[in-house]
Design an enzyme around this catalytic site. Structure first.
Site, PDB file in Angstrom:
ATOM      1  N   LEU A  23       0.825  -1.213   0.000  1.00 18.55           N
ATOM      2  CA  LEU A  23       0.000   0.000   0.000  1.00 18.55           C
ATOM      3  C   LEU A  23       0.857   1.259   0.000  1.00 18.55           C
ATOM      4  CD1 LEU A  23      -2.648  -1.129   2.652  1.00 18.55           C
ATOM      5  CD2 LEU A  23      -2.910  -1.084   0.168  1.00 18.55           C
TER       6      LEU A  23
ATOM      7  N   ASN B 127      10.378   2.848   7.470  1.00 19.23           N
ATOM      8  CA  ASN B 127      10.469   1.616   8.258  1.00 19.23           C
ATOM      9  C   ASN B 127      10.092   0.375   7.466  1.00 19.23           C
ATOM     10  OD1 ASN B 127      11.213   2.761  10.827  1.00 19.23           O
ATOM     11  ND2 ASN B 127       9.214   3.753  10.728  1.00 19.23           N
ATOM     12  N   GLY B 128       9.944   0.511   6.184  1.00 16.48           N
ATOM     13  CA  GLY B 128       9.583  -0.651   5.376  1.00 16.48           C
ATOM     14  C   GLY B 128       8.226  -0.463   4.740  1.00 16.48           C
ATOM     15  N   LYS B 129       7.684  -1.602   4.298  1.00 18.45           N
ATOM     16  CA  LYS B 129       6.445  -1.531   3.529  1.00 18.45           C
ATOM     17  C   LYS B 129       5.214  -1.557   4.426  1.00 18.45           C
ATOM     18  CE  LYS B 129       8.087  -5.036   1.210  1.00 18.45           C
ATOM     19  NZ  LYS B 129       8.280  -6.174   0.323  1.00 18.45           N
TER      20      LYS B 129
ATOM     21  N   ASP C  25       5.464  15.358  12.772  1.00 18.94           N
ATOM     22  CA  ASP C  25       5.801  14.899  11.415  1.00 18.94           C
ATOM     23  C   ASP C  25       4.592  15.108  10.502  1.00 18.94           C
ATOM     24  OD1 ASP C  25       7.664  13.898   9.633  1.00 18.94           O
ATOM     25  OD2 ASP C  25       7.085  11.805   9.940  1.00 18.94           O
TER      26      ASP C  25
HETATM   27  P1  ADP Z   1       6.926   5.211   7.805  1.00 17.05           P
HETATM   28  O1  ADP Z   1       6.708   5.569   9.229  1.00 17.05           O
HETATM   29  O2  ADP Z   1       7.771   3.984   7.654  1.00 17.05           O
HETATM   30  O3  ADP Z   1       7.379   6.363   6.949  1.00 17.05           O
HETATM   31  P2  ADP Z   1       4.130   5.378   7.090  1.00 17.05           P
HETATM   32  O4  ADP Z   1       3.284   5.064   8.273  1.00 17.05           O
HETATM   33  O5  ADP Z   1       4.258   6.829   6.735  1.00 17.05           O
HETATM   34  O6  ADP Z   1       5.553   4.699   7.225  1.00 17.05           O
HETATM   35  O7  ADP Z   1       3.574   4.596   5.822  1.00 17.05           O
HETATM   36  C1  ADP Z   1       4.253   4.595   4.590  1.00 17.05           C
HETATM   37  C2  ADP Z   1       3.260   4.710   3.458  1.00 17.05           C
HETATM   38  O8  ADP Z   1       2.375   3.583   3.497  1.00 17.05           O
HETATM   39  C3  ADP Z   1       2.356   5.930   3.529  1.00 17.05           C
HETATM   40  O9  ADP Z   1       2.932   7.051   2.918  1.00 17.05           O
HETATM   41  C4  ADP Z   1       1.113   5.448   2.801  1.00 17.05           C
HETATM   42  O10 ADP Z   1       1.273   5.592   1.399  1.00 17.05           O
HETATM   43  C5  ADP Z   1       1.063   3.962   3.136  1.00 17.05           C
HETATM   44  N1  ADP Z   1       0.165   3.746   4.290  1.00 17.05           N
HETATM   45  C6  ADP Z   1       0.457   3.938   5.591  1.00 17.05           C
HETATM   46  N2  ADP Z   1      -0.582   3.649   6.384  1.00 17.05           N
HETATM   47  C7  ADP Z   1      -1.578   3.261   5.559  1.00 17.05           C
HETATM   48  C8  ADP Z   1      -2.938   2.832   5.771  1.00 17.05           C
HETATM   49  N3  ADP Z   1      -3.467   2.759   6.999  1.00 17.05           N
HETATM   50  N4  ADP Z   1      -3.671   2.503   4.689  1.00 17.05           N
HETATM   51  C9  ADP Z   1      -3.136   2.585   3.442  1.00 17.05           C
HETATM   52  N5  ADP Z   1      -1.882   2.987   3.182  1.00 17.05           N
HETATM   53  C10 ADP Z   1      -1.104   3.317   4.216  1.00 17.05           C
END
Ligand code: ADP
Length: 473
Positions: A70, A75-77, A186
């Protein structure tokens, strides 16, 4: 050990039900019930942090993990998963089980009772190849990122009133966090996601029902819908307005072609809800942290935290972000970029750091003075002068967002034209947020370095999405 720290070592292996609040899933939570969904601006403020009831059994007992990615973060996918019992789809974020990750999960869980914050459904502590991980199941935000959605509108103009409605949602989420003594730190476009636009289906059903009604019944149905929608939460009022105005138009016996045009308008309208996510840098503002090298990192972006107090200082980062996001919503480019696609020269950057951004023509000519006034109060370089979230919520452009002029903006076309610059803009915002966080973090130097690496790591991730840090399940 990490497990006992979570207070869940005694938890029996059992299946979870994602529709319930996670607190209800553990037989005896040690802490108070987490905050229930509350309307904006309503006390009480839950200051006690409820412990996240982590499950210790395998996530795969309850969820089928899909290969569908998604999104990719530092921190990964984030992948899609499906609850085995209900078949419902969720998003799964995998983190290495380190104290920072626990802080992220606990603060996100604590805040997730609000309608404009992505809901945490379940958390698991599992290990893979001897690596201890936290697996966070969240609601699936199928609507995508805020600005992608505006960009996709193409010729259908995005208006100042719509921008105000979006800002109202963002500010509501931040007001909720700040009331709970949490600073997000953030707040940026990538962390604002839309929930599925499930309401579009509802809108269509509603309209088709209306079409089939004899003339005489139309009014009573209209009022029934009106009552139903008014009793809902704030965020859905926009949706209600769109539906109602369409229904009113229909009831005035318009020709069929107009009725169809109305129907198209409703089905195209954005009626999804915007939610804030990613609590990776969130921080309790009521807990003091050791002070150390703070004064060494004085930059024009902020005054020293000891001048303002750490709590207000941390919260003020979120208000700066709100100002930047509001600026972009109203024109399609950020205040720290040149208006026409060129990244800024060092000289221009220095100007912005000292508060000298502008409202260039022609994009800003038709934007209301109230909007500009609020931006100026949010983008104050000195955080002690910057508006608080309460002052922002009380500003007329936010409080009376429904009455903001419905002027078409340049935003969607500029976002389209400047697609190429978007990545650079994100990096710029991320760097500034990192430099602001340095102000009060005890591990500030490390964080700043990490933050620079974060950008690099993100770029690497984007080039090679397979190479994520936590192990794959
Ligand atoms: P990180 O903390 O590793 O940067 P994020 O929480 O920002 O990770 O998530 C990375 C990406 O994953 C987001 O930019 C978004 O595109 C996707 N994402 C995160 N949470 C969701 C969710 N609840 N539903 C759909 N996509 C999500």
């Amino acid at each position: 050990s990490a497990q006992s720290a979570a207070g869940s070592a005694t938890e029996k292996k059992r299946k979870s039900t994602p529709r319930e609040s996670p607190a209800k899933q553990t037989s005896k939570p040690k802490s108070p019930t987490p905050p229930s969904p509350q309307p904006e601006n309503v006390e009480p403020i839950p200051r006690e942090q409820p412990k996240m009831p982590y499950h210790t059994h395998a996530v795969t007992t309850d969820y089928r993990i899909s290969r569908k990615v998604l999104g990719v973060g530092i921190n990964g996918k984030v992948v899609e998963c499906e609850h085995r019992g209900t078949g419902e789809k969720y998003a799964l974020k995998v983190l290495r089980d380190v104290p920072k990750a626990r802080r992220e999960v606990d603060l996100h869980y604590m805040a997730s009772g609000h309608v404009n914050i992505v809901r945490v459904v379940d958390v698991y502590e599992n290990s893979y190849n001897n690596v201890q991980c936290l697996l966070v199941v969240m609601e699936n935000m199928k609507g995508g990122e805020l600005f992608n959605r505006i960009q996709e509108r193409g010729q259908q103009a995005f208006t100042e009133r719509e921008a105000a409605a979006i800002m109202y949602e963002i500010c509501s989420a931040v007001a909720h966090l700040h009331r709970m003594a949490i600073a997000h730190r953030d707040l940026k476009p990538e962390n604002l996601l839309y929930a599925e636009c499930g309401k579009l289906g509802e809108a269509r059903v509603l309209l088709s029902t209306f079409y089939t009604l004899p003339e005489g019944q139309a009014n009573s149905v209209k009022y029934a819908y009106q009552r139903a929608y008014i009793s809902r939460e704030q965020g859905e009022r926009g949706e209600a307005r769109v539906l109602l105005s369409t229904l009113y138009k229909l009831s005035k016996g318009l020709p069929l072609s107009d009725k169809l045009a109305c129907q198209r308008a409703v089905t195209k309208t954005d009626i999804a809800r915007l939610k804030l996510t990613d609590f990776g840098f969130a921080k309790r503002t009521d807990e003091s942290e050791p002070q150390g090298l703070n004064t060494a990192c004085f930059t024009p972006y902020y005054c020293a935290p000891e001048v303002l107090g750490a709590e207000k200082y941390d919260k003020s980062c979120d208000l700066w972000s709100i100002g930047v996001i509001m600026y972009i919503l109203l024109c399609g480019y950020p205040p720290f970029f040149s208006a026409h696609g060129q990244p800024m020269s060092p000289g221009m950057k220095a100007k912005i750091k000292s508060g000298q951004y502008t409202f260039p023509a022609p994009e800003w000519d038709c934007v209301s003075e109230a909007a500009k006034d609020l931006i100026m109060k949010l983008l104050k370089t000195d955080p002690s002068e910057r508006y608080t979230i309460e002052q922002t919520m009380d500003h007329k452009w936010i409080t009376h967002y429904q009455k903001v002029p419905d002027t078409p903006l340049f935003t969607s076309s500029i976002l389209c034209d400047q697609r190429e610059q978007w990545g650079e803009m994100q990096d710029e915002m991320e760097k500034t947020l990192a430099s602001m966080r340095v102000g009060t973090d005890n591990m500030q130097i490390k964080n700043l370095a990490e933050s620079n690496n974060r950008l690099l790591a993100k770029r690497k991730q984007q080039r090679n999405p397979g190479g994520s840090s936590p192990p794959t399940i």
